[in-house]
Design a protein around this motif. Structure first.
Motif, mmCIF file in Angstrom:
data_model
loop_
_atom_site.group_PDB
_atom_site.id
_atom_site.type_symbol
_atom_site.label_atom_id
_atom_site.label_comp_id
_atom_site.label_asym_id
_atom_site.label_seq_id
_atom_site.Cartn_x
_atom_site.Cartn_y
_atom_site.Cartn_z
ATOM 1 N N VAL A 178 0.846 -1.185 0.000
ATOM 2 C CA VAL A 178 0.000 0.000 0.000
ATOM 3 C C VAL A 178 0.886 1.240 0.000
ATOM 4 O O VAL A 178 1.972 1.242 0.591
ATOM 5 C CB VAL A 178 -0.929 -0.003 1.232
ATOM 6 C CG1 VAL A 178 -1.798 1.248 1.274
ATOM 7 C CG2 VAL A 178 -1.810 -1.247 1.219
ATOM 8 N N SER A 179 0.443 2.299 -0.644
ATOM 9 C CA SER A 179 1.223 3.538 -0.675
ATOM 10 C C SER A 179 1.445 4.049 0.738
ATOM 11 O O SER A 179 0.588 3.954 1.611
ATOM 12 C CB SER A 179 0.481 4.598 -1.497
ATOM 13 O OG SER A 179 -0.819 4.821 -0.963
ATOM 14 N N GLY A 180 2.631 4.607 0.977
ATOM 15 C CA GLY A 180 3.011 5.007 2.322
ATOM 16 C C GLY A 180 3.788 3.899 3.001
ATOM 17 O O GLY A 180 4.080 2.858 2.401
ATOM 18 N N LYS A 181 4.104 4.077 4.288
ATOM 19 C CA LYS A 181 4.840 3.059 5.014
ATOM 20 C C LYS A 181 4.574 3.194 6.504
ATOM 21 O O LYS A 181 4.106 4.230 6.981
ATOM 22 C CB LYS A 181 6.346 3.166 4.733
ATOM 23 C CG LYS A 181 6.984 4.478 5.134
ATOM 24 C CD LYS A 181 8.444 4.504 4.740
ATOM 25 C CE LYS A 181 9.081 5.853 5.080
ATOM 26 N NZ LYS A 181 10.502 5.910 4.679
ATOM 27 N N ASP A 220 -11.565 6.425 -3.158
ATOM 28 C CA ASP A 220 -11.289 7.848 -3.370
ATOM 29 C C ASP A 220 -10.376 8.409 -2.274
ATOM 30 O O ASP A 220 -10.620 9.480 -1.712
ATOM 31 C CB ASP A 220 -12.596 8.651 -3.433
ATOM 32 C CG ASP A 220 -12.388 10.046 -4.021
ATOM 33 O OD1 ASP A 220 -11.419 10.208 -4.784
ATOM 34 O OD2 ASP A 220 -13.164 10.959 -3.694
ATOM 35 N N TRP A 221 -9.316 7.653 -1.950
ATOM 36 C CA TRP A 221 -8.333 8.112 -0.967
ATOM 37 C C TRP A 221 -7.350 9.087 -1.614
ATOM 38 O O TRP A 221 -7.110 9.045 -2.817
ATOM 39 C CB TRP A 221 -7.548 6.932 -0.403
ATOM 40 C CG TRP A 221 -8.353 6.033 0.483
ATOM 41 C CD1 TRP A 221 -9.422 6.377 1.247
ATOM 42 C CD2 TRP A 221 -8.142 4.634 0.694
ATOM 43 N NE1 TRP A 221 -9.889 5.286 1.927
ATOM 44 C CE2 TRP A 221 -9.131 4.209 1.617
ATOM 45 C CE3 TRP A 221 -7.214 3.706 0.222
ATOM 46 C CZ2 TRP A 221 -9.207 2.892 2.057
ATOM 47 C CZ3 TRP A 221 -7.299 2.405 0.663
ATOM 48 C CH2 TRP A 221 -8.284 2.000 1.567
ATOM 49 N N ASP A 222 -6.758 9.952 -0.776
ATOM 50 C CA ASP A 222 -5.711 10.839 -1.286
ATOM 51 C C ASP A 222 -4.513 10.033 -1.769
ATOM 52 O O ASP A 222 -3.901 10.355 -2.780
ATOM 53 C CB ASP A 222 -5.272 11.828 -0.194
ATOM 54 C CG ASP A 222 -6.369 12.823 0.139
ATOM 55 O OD1 ASP A 222 -7.224 13.059 -0.738
ATOM 56 O OD2 ASP A 222 -6.369 13.357 1.257
ATOM 57 N N GLU A 223 -4.150 8.996 -0.980
ATOM 58 C CA GLU A 223 -3.090 8.082 -1.395
ATOM 59 C C GLU A 223 -3.736 6.718 -1.633
ATOM 60 O O GLU A 223 -3.473 5.754 -0.928
ATOM 61 C CB GLU A 223 -2.005 7.977 -0.321
ATOM 62 C CG GLU A 223 -1.180 9.219 -0.168
ATOM 63 C CD GLU A 223 -0.038 9.015 0.815
ATOM 64 O OE1 GLU A 223 1.054 8.615 0.392
ATOM 65 O OE2 GLU A 223 -0.267 9.250 2.009
ATOM 66 N N GLY A 224 -4.579 6.660 -2.645
ATOM 67 C CA GLY A 224 -5.405 5.488 -2.832
ATOM 68 C C GLY A 224 -4.870 4.475 -3.809
ATOM 69 O O GLY A 224 -5.645 3.876 -4.547
ATOM 70 N N PHE A 225 -3.580 4.287 -3.860
ATOM 71 C CA PHE A 225 -3.066 3.304 -4.803
ATOM 72 C C PHE A 225 -2.242 2.252 -4.067
ATOM 73 O O PHE A 225 -1.811 2.435 -2.925
ATOM 74 C CB PHE A 225 -2.217 3.978 -5.895
ATOM 75 C CG PHE A 225 -1.004 4.699 -5.382
ATOM 76 C CD1 PHE A 225 0.216 4.043 -5.261
ATOM 77 C CD2 PHE A 225 -1.074 6.043 -5.026
ATOM 78 C CE1 PHE A 225 1.332 4.703 -4.803
ATOM 79 C CE2 PHE A 225 0.044 6.717 -4.571
ATOM 80 C CZ PHE A 225 1.246 6.037 -4.450
ATOM 81 N N ALA A 226 -2.039 1.135 -4.743
ATOM 82 C CA ALA A 226 -1.268 0.028 -4.166
ATOM 83 C C ALA A 226 -0.722 -0.803 -5.319
ATOM 84 O O ALA A 226 -1.261 -0.803 -6.422
ATOM 85 C CB ALA A 226 -2.157 -0.835 -3.266
#
Length: 351
Positions: A178-181, A220-226
């Motif tokens: 998932v995007s982020g950590k 529809d998340w701001d960082e909604g990619f994976a």
């Protein structure tokens, strides 16, 4: 009177949800009386005991009123002191500050609606239930599979996770990044872990990444990619299909030659493009073969290209897995990857 009758009478006198509040009120009054009677030996800070205990056990509706009650008791017992010096004034100020801190924490808990310990217990239980979906199911004796996860902050919450399911004689596994950590991606990873675990069990292999992509687009998340890689493995024949969504490629070790092969598979990142397609890379795992699925934290750093990282990982795999695949996933995760990024790895071996 029987025990059920006593319980019923107690419930009518003090409702179950208010028993802890009543107990804390009684304890606070008793402490106040003791301070008033023995003010020479019992300090004012004794009232911190019920104040801090209330922050752990009372719900957001009861906690503010109890904090005000404790501070009122404090104000009533201060005149019992022999003399009001600087030490007494500082003690009162500090206790009022701590009371306001507890009040501020109760305002945050109103979003959850439960007390501190209950809220933490619910969250931990939710995390454990969802992450259990990532456990590798029981496999036939000729197959070995294991996964390992490490977070950037060393906590159980990470942006990388594994979901797995066995359907008849097929093993379905997805490794997701998932995007982020770390904790920043932990909540989104928990939600996705539960959702993708359900999709993995309910859909044909060819539709899994398509549905995962639609699910992410709907959030529809701001960082909604994976990114994700999906393995569908026939446990009888060893035939596999691998589909990737913007993820580092899988690697297959051929037992006959002892060489590792990178299985390049292409597909867009999940959550960015509607109606995306995810073509499969197919093959057969023969006896002695091994397969690695991993996230970019295992092979990519700021100072190293991902291709070089894959070469380094395969070199370490050749050394660490030689003749012993059991426990190999743990050895690889501990030896490789960036400690500043989440890492996940899945190892599958056909004995």
């Amino acid at each position: 009177m029987s025990s059920p009758s006593l319980n019923a009478a107690a419930s009518r006198l003090v409702p179950r949800g208010s028993r802890m509040l009543v107990l804390l009120v009684v304890v606070t009054v008793l402490i106040g009386l003791v301070i008033w009677r023995f003010h020479e030996s019992v300090p004012l800070v004794s009232l911190l005991v019920p104040l801090l205990a209330s922050s752990l056990v009372l719900g957001p509706r009861q906690l503010p009123w109890f904090v005000v009650f404790v501070l009122l008791v404090l104000a009533l017992v201060v005149p019992s002191q022999d003399r009001i010096d600087l030490r007494i004034v500082l003690t009162v100020v500090i206790m009022f500050v701590l009371g306001f801190v507890v009040l501020a924490s109760s305002l945050r808990r109103t979003r959850l609606g439960v007390a501190g310990i209950q809220g933490e217990t619910m969250f931990v239980d939710l995390r454990d239930r969802i992450l259990r979906q990532g456990g590798i199911p029981d496999l036939p004796a000729q197959w070995y599979a294991a996964s390992e996860l490490r977070s950037a902050g060393g906590t159980p919450f990470a942006g990388d996770f594994v979901v797995a399911s066995r359907i008849a004689e097929r093993l379905e596994v997805a490794v997701v990044d998932v995007s982020g950590k770390g904790q920043g991606a932990g909540t989104r990873a928990l939600l996705l872990c539960g959702a993708l675990g359900g999709l993995l069990s309910a859909l044909p292999p060819s539709e899994f990444l398509d549905s995962a992509n639609r699910f992410l687009l709907q959030q529809d998340w701001d960082e909604g990619f994976a990114t994700a890689i999906h393995l569908s493995l026939d446990l009888t024949t060893g035939r596999y299909d691998i589909r990737s969504a913007g993820h580092p490629p899988a690697a297959l070790r051929h037992a006959g030659s002892g060489r590792w092969e990178v299985l390049e598979s292409e597909g867009p990142i999940l959550g960015l493009i509607e109606d995306a397609t995810f073509p499969a890379v197919s093959g057969v795992m023969r006896h002695g073969d091994a397969l690695l699925l991993y996230t970019d934290g295992m092979v990519e750093t700021r100072n190293r290209d991902i291709a070089l990282g894959i070469d380094r990982m395969l070199g370490q795999a050749e050394r660490l897995l030689r003749g012993q695949f059991e426990g190999g996933a743990k050895r690889l995760v501990e030896a490789l990857g960036s400690r500043n990024d989440d890492r996940a790895l899945l190892l599958v071996h056909r004995r």
